[in-house]
Each structure stands twice: as structure tokens, then as C-alpha cells.
Write a protein that holds these residues in place. Structure first.
Motif, short mmCIF file in Angstrom:
data_model
loop_
_atom_site.label_atom_id
_atom_site.label_comp_id
_atom_site.label_asym_id
_atom_site.label_seq_id
_atom_site.Cartn_x
_atom_site.Cartn_y
_atom_site.Cartn_z
N THR A 174 38.75 33.07 40.08
CA THR A 174 38.68 33.01 38.81
C THR A 174 39.89 32.71 38.08
O THR A 174 41.21 32.74 38.53
CB THR A 174 38.22 34.41 38.26
OG1 THR A 174 39.26 35.51 38.54
CG2 THR A 174 36.84 34.79 38.73
N SER A 198 31.99 33.86 30.70
CA SER A 198 32.42 34.29 31.84
C SER A 198 31.09 34.92 32.75
O SER A 198 29.92 35.48 32.02
CB SER A 198 33.10 35.64 31.84
OG SER A 198 33.40 36.46 33.06
N ARG A 207 36.62 28.75 39.51
CA ARG A 207 36.84 28.73 38.21
C ARG A 207 35.48 28.19 37.42
O ARG A 207 35.32 27.30 36.48
CB ARG A 207 37.75 27.90 37.95
CG ARG A 207 39.15 28.26 38.17
CD ARG A 207 40.33 27.65 37.49
NE ARG A 207 40.14 27.51 36.01
CZ ARG A 207 40.84 27.08 35.30
NH1 ARG A 207 41.97 26.30 35.75
NH2 ARG A 207 40.77 27.25 33.84
N GLN A 222 32.25 28.96 34.87
CA GLN A 222 31.77 29.77 33.73
C GLN A 222 30.34 29.24 33.39
O GLN A 222 29.80 28.30 33.86
CB GLN A 222 32.64 29.43 32.62
CG GLN A 222 32.78 27.87 32.35
CD GLN A 222 33.91 27.77 31.15
OE1 GLN A 222 33.82 28.44 30.15
NE2 GLN A 222 34.78 26.84 31.38
N HIS A 261 37.12 33.21 33.04
CA HIS A 261 36.67 34.50 33.55
C HIS A 261 36.95 35.39 32.26
O HIS A 261 36.14 36.61 32.34
CB HIS A 261 37.19 34.88 34.79
CG HIS A 261 36.18 36.03 35.37
ND1 HIS A 261 34.86 35.74 35.76
CD2 HIS A 261 36.50 37.33 35.82
CE1 HIS A 261 34.43 36.92 36.26
NE2 HIS A 261 35.23 37.99 36.23
#
Length: 690
Positions: free
Chosen positions: A381, A390, A352, A354, A385
Motif C-alpha cells: 500500500t 481505499s 497500490r 484503490q 490506502h
């Protein structure tokens, strides 16, 4: 003829009567009574009649002398024309021995045992077994037809319990030579990417050019590792690095020389099991969330994994005025991890994560280059995302197999295996996947993506991609498009096989051989070879099998489950089998790698000469002109063998007989015996009457 007594009365009674007769006769003779001599004679005849003497004649039949022909049927006899010459010699010996009366010929095929993993030429054990019903005195001789490579010669150089002459007729040629290769020392286990030492030797047997260089080709898992000049007779030390975990096939092959006996022993394999030492995994969580602990717990539970875990708690844009020196946070060592030491990691996981300015844009390109050069990357993700930050919008996109469409799939769904996923070893046979719906809990969101390359193994709602695997350059990438695997770890709706799934993904990324999509493997199971073919394509064609002797055959593979096909066949030979299926190939050795049968293959008289010298036999090399075999002369004799002739095979004839019947004639039975007794008694009265 012989005489035997069968008393008509019990022996004690007869003994008493004889003693009484002797006393009466002695007393009469002492008193010089008239006619006492005739009376004594009559008493003697009557006593002899009571002992019932019989004349016996035995009817005996002479037993034949057993001559054993031991034909060597070991695998070394398959070289050249040895097998044909052996067959021709057996036929010629049978024909020649048939001309001698009193000889029984026994042909014994010895030396080949397909039930053992360590084949050797065992002539004498075969002879002892085949002749155990024959007394040693009846064995007139043994004729062994062999190449001379016999591995069970007794220490006393004679057959157990017999002193019969043992003759050896040699197949093969006088000036044979052979080149072979042996592994002297090699590790059974090796740490991945660490150097190991292997020691081998090239050996020239027979009439070869000693000292001429040999070229040895070293292959690792089917790929050429190097070609090494080697001097025959000298040990060669080679350093090599184990490239992967699991079984690694090391193959050594030496170029054949023209005219050598066989090329079967020019190649040898060795298995080194690769062990990963302290796998280094970098786990970067973009933010605290419920799912990061599932990954952390899985990786920390493996003692062989060195886990480096960072969670981004305070991204650069989060400014609340707190002085830096008052924060209890560790600065993210981005340069050290993604520039200086990135190649030290076996696997990088972005959980997860970013792009929010933590990593400079150039570092994403560095990560992509790490993957292309053989690294492993896993993206797990969530909603981030699908947003503007992303990491799919960074240079890392060059190695990603799927691009986000900007939307989330927000509904409950059962993670399902795609048709490809039912065949792929990463997801095949996951516990609970065989039913509809699957016997595991639901997830509730996933990232909507467009798959540009790679293989989709699992799907979310509406058959949208959920798990995508792909190769990028020399490395590998996996994308798990939902952050809700932790629901299985928590046991929601019965949970699911999250440990198996996560572990298989990680091992596939690190190139575990057993998880390859297209793989061909083989292993020896007793005296059978089991071939396994993994594929995510259509059913494979029959595999091509090349036996150690060069015989070619096909093996049909049957589906055991989707993507997994197997077949078995009886080895029948000892040695190296080569199995191919299109571009895939593998090697498997049946039986012991260092079997005596393949150490020495040249024809030699040295081993059996001591046996011949000790038993009165000869050693003679065979030859054939296409019509007949040059057999030595066969000479029969009786008694002990005191002298030998190198051009004659002596056969010692037996004197054993078997009793067929006995004829008997009682001396005092019938009219003749009665007349003789009456004459003796009457003579006493005749003497009295004078």
C-alpha cells in the motif's frame, strides 16, 4: 625322546675325516689285519663323538579347546522375554562348561551394530572377528543363542576357515506371528496438488489368519488422510495429492493384532518433496509507479512462476474524449480473473491498488471468499490506502488484519524488526537487522493503520506497523504498509534485503513449511537425531521423545537464535522416533527404513538348520521354568564328527599343545663319554697284545 646332532667341526672337514676313516677301515678289513674290527669300531665311535649326538626330550602342555558362545544382541532380541532368556542361557552354559577340563569359554555379544544405518543380525562376522586369534584346530564348537533371524550366513553354511560344529539355541516361541507393513513403491518428488501413486503391502509372518483384512491408516503431515481396508499379502495402490511444497511426511500404520511379536514394524514413513509447478501469481498495480517494477522483476526472475500482471492506466473516471477504438490499451478482464479463474492463482498481489470502479463491489467479496478457502493475498500500500477510495472500505476488509487511520507517516525512518519479528522465520536473521540502526537504507513514508489482528513483524517511524501477517480462514494475508521497498532495490543508502524479504513473504503466504511460526521438525544426522523447534512465543518446554522400543525421554532444546531452538540426542536404536511438544508432533526414522532387522521378527529354525546339518551341530528351542534353562546335554569327543544326536551338543576336543621347554643329554660329553672312547681305543691295543 628324539636324537639330534650338533657337529663339533665343520661338516666338510668331518666328511673328509669320515671318508678317510672308512677307507682305512675298509683297507684293513680287506687285508684281514688282526684287530681291525675293533679298530673300525673305535674309529666309528670317535667319528660319532665328533658329530656330538644329543638325546632331546620336549616338555609340552596341552592347549584348551575354545568353545564360543555367540549371544545375539540385535534389536529383534528385545521382543518379549528373548533378552532375559539369552542372559539366562549364557549363564547356564558357562556353568555347565566349567565342569569340563580343558575347555576355554568365550562369550561373544554379536548381532548389534549401532554404527550402521542398516542394522541386521550379523552373527558370523562377529564370530570371525572375535576368534581371529584362535587356530581353527582349537575351536571345539560354537553355540549360537538367537531368535534364528541371522542375516550373514555364509554360502557354504560354515564358519570361515573352521569345520567346528555350530549349535543353535533358539529364543522365542514356536508359534509366533507378526504383522508388518512395507512400502513397495513411492515417489520421492511430487507436484503440489497433483495425484501421486503409492504402493504398499501388509505382510503376515508366522502362524496368522491368512487373508484377514487389515486396516491401514494413512496420515499426511500428521493429519489422517484415510483408513484403508487391506488384504495381507496383496499390493495396495493408493492415490494421494501432495498438499504443499517442501517435505511432506507420509505415515502408514496398520492396526496391530493381538499377540504379535512386536508393533515396531506396524508403522512406516516416507518423505515426498512437494514441488510447485508453475506458480500462478496475479499482480495488479493500481497505477504506474517506481515500485511496481521491483515486484515484477522479482517474480519474473523465477522460472517456476507464471506471472499475470495488469497495471491500471486508465480508470473509468478518466474521460478525455478519446474514442475507445483508438486506445492502445487492453481491457481489464475482471470477470475472468476474479470469478472464473480466481482459484487457479496461488497468490494475488494488489500493489497500490484503490477502489475506483474497476472492480465491481461484489468481486471484493469473491476475493475475500478465495482467501478464506485457502488462497493467499498480499497488499502493498501507499497513499491511496489512506484515502476515501481505499480497498479497506470494501468487503475485502473482512480478511484484512489492519485498518487505515486516514493519515500517512511522512518522515524518514529505518524499517526495524519488532520483538515478534526477531523471532518470526519470515523476518528473523534478515541481513543487516542485527545492528542498531539496521544496516540498510531508510524509507520515507508509510500508511498509519490500526492493527486489529495478526502479527506485526516490522515497524516504521514511532513503532507504527509496517509489515503485518495474518491467517484468515484457511488462507493467509500480508500487508506491507509502504510502497518504498523499491528504494532498497535501487541501492539508496546502501539498499537492503528486499529480495529475501519479498520472497519470504510470498512463500509464507503459500504455506512453505520452513516458514511456519510454530513448527516442530526432526531429522536424522548420522546416528543422532536433531530436533528443531520454531516459535514466536516463550522458550519451549523439553520435547518428549518416544523411541522405537517405546522408551520415553525428554530432550532440552537450546536457543540458537530468537525463535529457533534445537537439541540433539544419540538415536541408540533403529526405527521410527516420535517427538512431541504440546500440540505439535513429528516423526523421524533413524537408519534405513527397509533394514533387515525389522523385516522378519518371528523366531525360526529354518535359517540356521542348514548350518547345523553341515557342521554336525543341532538346532534346539529353549525354554525356561523360571529357575533353569533346558539346555541340551554337552558331550566331548575327539576326531571327526560322524554322527549327531538332536539332544546332545558335541564339542570336538583339540589335540594341540604348546612347547614349554626342551631337555638335552649329550651322549659323548663328560666322564662317561670319555671312558667309552678310551675303552674303544684301549681294546685295539688289548687285541694287539694277544
Amino acid at each position: 625322546m628324539t636324537m639330534e646332532f650338533q657337529p663339533l667341526l665343520p661338516l666338510p672337514l668331518l666328511a673328509g675325516l669320515v671318508a678317510l676313516a672308512i677307507l682305512l677301515a675298509g683297507y684293513g678289513l680287506f687285508r684281514r689285519q688282526r684287530g681291525m674290527v675293533l679298530r673300525a669300531l673305535a674309529l666309528g665311535l670317535m667319528g660319532l663323538a665328533l658329530f656330538n649326538p644329543l638325546l632331546l626330550e620336549e616338555d609340552r602342555q596341552a592347549l584348551p579347546t575354545v568353545v564360543a558362545i555367540a549371544a545375539d544382541r540385535s534389536q529383534s532380541q528385545d521382543s518379549g522375554d528373548r533378552k532375559q532368556l539369552t542372559d539366562a542361557t549364557v549363564a547356564a552354559l558357562k556353568e555347565s562348561l566349567a565342569n569340563y577340563r580343558g575347555i576355554e569359554v568365550r562369550v561373544i555379544d554379536t548381532g548389534r551394530d549401532d554404527q550402521t544405518d542398516t542394522p541386521s543380525t550379523r552373527i558370523f562376522s562377529g564370530l570371525n572377528s572375535a576368534l581371529e586369534d584362535v587356530p581353527a584346530s582349537r575351536i571345539g564348537g560354537v553355540i549360537v543363542i538367537t531368535d534364528g533371524q541371522v542375516h550373514d550366513i555364509p554360502s557354504d553354511n560354515r564358519m570361515s576357515g573352521s569345520d567346528a560344529p555350530i549349535h543353535t539355541l533358539l529364543t522365542g516361541k514356536q508359534d509366533e506371528f507378526d504383522r508388518r507393513i512395507e512400502i513397495i513403491r513411492a515417489p520421492r518428488f511430487g507436484i503440489v496438488n497433483k495425484e501421486q501413486e503409492l504402493v504398499y503391502k501388509v505382510i503376515d509372518d508366522g502362524d496368522t489368519n491368512a487373508g484377514t483384512a487389515a486396516i491401514v491408516t494413512l496420515r499426511m503431515n500428521g493429519e489422517i488422510y484415510g483408513r484403508i481396508p487391506t488384504v495381507p499379502g496383496e499390493e495396495k495402490h493408493v492415490k494421494l495429492a501432495v498438499p504443499r511444497g517442501g517435505d511432506n511426511i507420509i505415515e502408514l500404520s496398520v492396526d496391530p493384532i493381538e499377540g504379535e511379536v512386536t508393533a515396531l514394524n506396524n508403522r512406516i514413513i516416507h518423505l515426498i518433496e512437494g514441488i510447485r509447478e508453475n506458480l500462478r501469481v496475479l499482480l495488479v498495480s493500481g497505477e504506474p509507479h517506481a515500485g511496481e517494477r521491483a515486484w515484477r522483476n522479482l517474480l519474473k526472475s523465477d522460472a517456476s512462476v507464471d506471472l499475470v500482471h495488469f497495471t491500471i492506466l486508465r480508470p473509468p473516471e478518466k474521460q478525455d474524449g478519446t474514442p475507445i477504438n483508438e486506445l492502445s490499451l487492453i481491457a481489464f478482464p475482471t470477470r475472468e480473473l476474479f470469478v472464473d479463474k480466481i482459484k487457479d492463482f496461488d497468490l494475488i498481489i494488489f500493489d497500490r491498488y484503490q477502489h475506483r470502479g474497476v472492480l465491481p463491489i461484489l468481486y471484493y467479496d469473491n476475493i475475500a471468499q478465495y482467501v478464506k478457502e485457502g488462497g493467499a493475498l498480499l497488499l502493498v500500500t501507499g497513499p491511496e490506502h489512506a484515502g476515501h477510495d481505499s480497498i479497506a472500505e470494501t468487503p475485502l476488509a473482512s480478511v484484512l488484519p489492519a485498518a487505515p487511520l486516514g493519515d500517512m507517516i511522512e518522515q524518514a525512518f529505518y524499517p526495524r524488526l519488532s520483538e515478534l519479528g526477531k523471532k518470526h522465520p519470515v523476518t528473523r536473521d534478515l541481513n543487516g537487522s542485527g545492528s542498531e540502526p539496521p544496516k540498510w537504507g531508510r524509507w520515507f513514508r508509510a500508511v498509519d493503520v490500526s492493527v486489529t489482528e495478526g502479527n506485526t513483524l516490522m515497524t516504521a517511524a514511532g513503532d507504527k506497523p509496517l509489515l503485518v501477517l495474518n491467517r484468515a480462514g484457511d488462507g493467509r494475508v500480508a500487508m506491507l504498509l509502504s510502497d518504498q521497498g523499491w528504494l532498497w532495490a535501487r541501492g539508496l543508502e546502501g539498499g537492503g534485503p528486499h529480495v529475501d524479504l519479498y520472497r519470504r513473504i510470498a512463500h509464507w503466504l503459500m504455506k512453505e513449511p520452513g516458514l511456519e511460526e510454530e513448527a516442530l521438525t526432526a531429522r536424522a544426522v548420522g546416528r543422532q537425531i536433531e530436533v528443531t523447534r520454531q516459535t514466536i512465543g516463550d522458550a519451549p518446554a523439553p520435547a518428549n521423545v518416544k523411541s522405537p522400543s517405546g522408551r520415553l525421554s525428554n530432550l532440552a532444546l537450546k536457543m540458537e537464535e530468537p525463535g529457533l531452538y534445537r537439541g540433539r540426542f544419540d538415536a541408540g536404536e533403529t526405527g521410527l522416533f516420535e517427538i512431541t511438544d504440546g500440540p505439535l508432533s513429528t516423526l523421524v526414522h533413524s537408519g534405513a527404513i527397509d533394514a533387515p532387522e525389522f523385516r522378519e521378527t518371528i523366531s525360526t529354525a529354518n535359517k540356521m538348520q542348514a548350518v547345523a546339518d553341515n557342521t554336525g551341530g543341532i538346532v534346539k528351542r529353549l525354554s525356561a521354568d523360571g529357575k533353569s534353562v533346558n539346555l541340551p546335554q554337552i558331550l566331548t569327543m575327539r576326531g571327526q564328527i560322524r554322527a549327531t544326536d538332536t539332544d546332545r551338543m558335541l564339542i570336538r576336543m583339540t589335540s594341540d599343545t604348546v612347547l614349554k621347554g626342551i631337555s638335552s643329554w649329550p651322549l659323548f660329553a663328560g666322564l662317561l663319554g670319555l671312558a667309552l672312547l678310551l675303552l674303544a681305543v684301549a681294546s685295539t691295543w688289548w687285541r694287539e697284545g694277544r
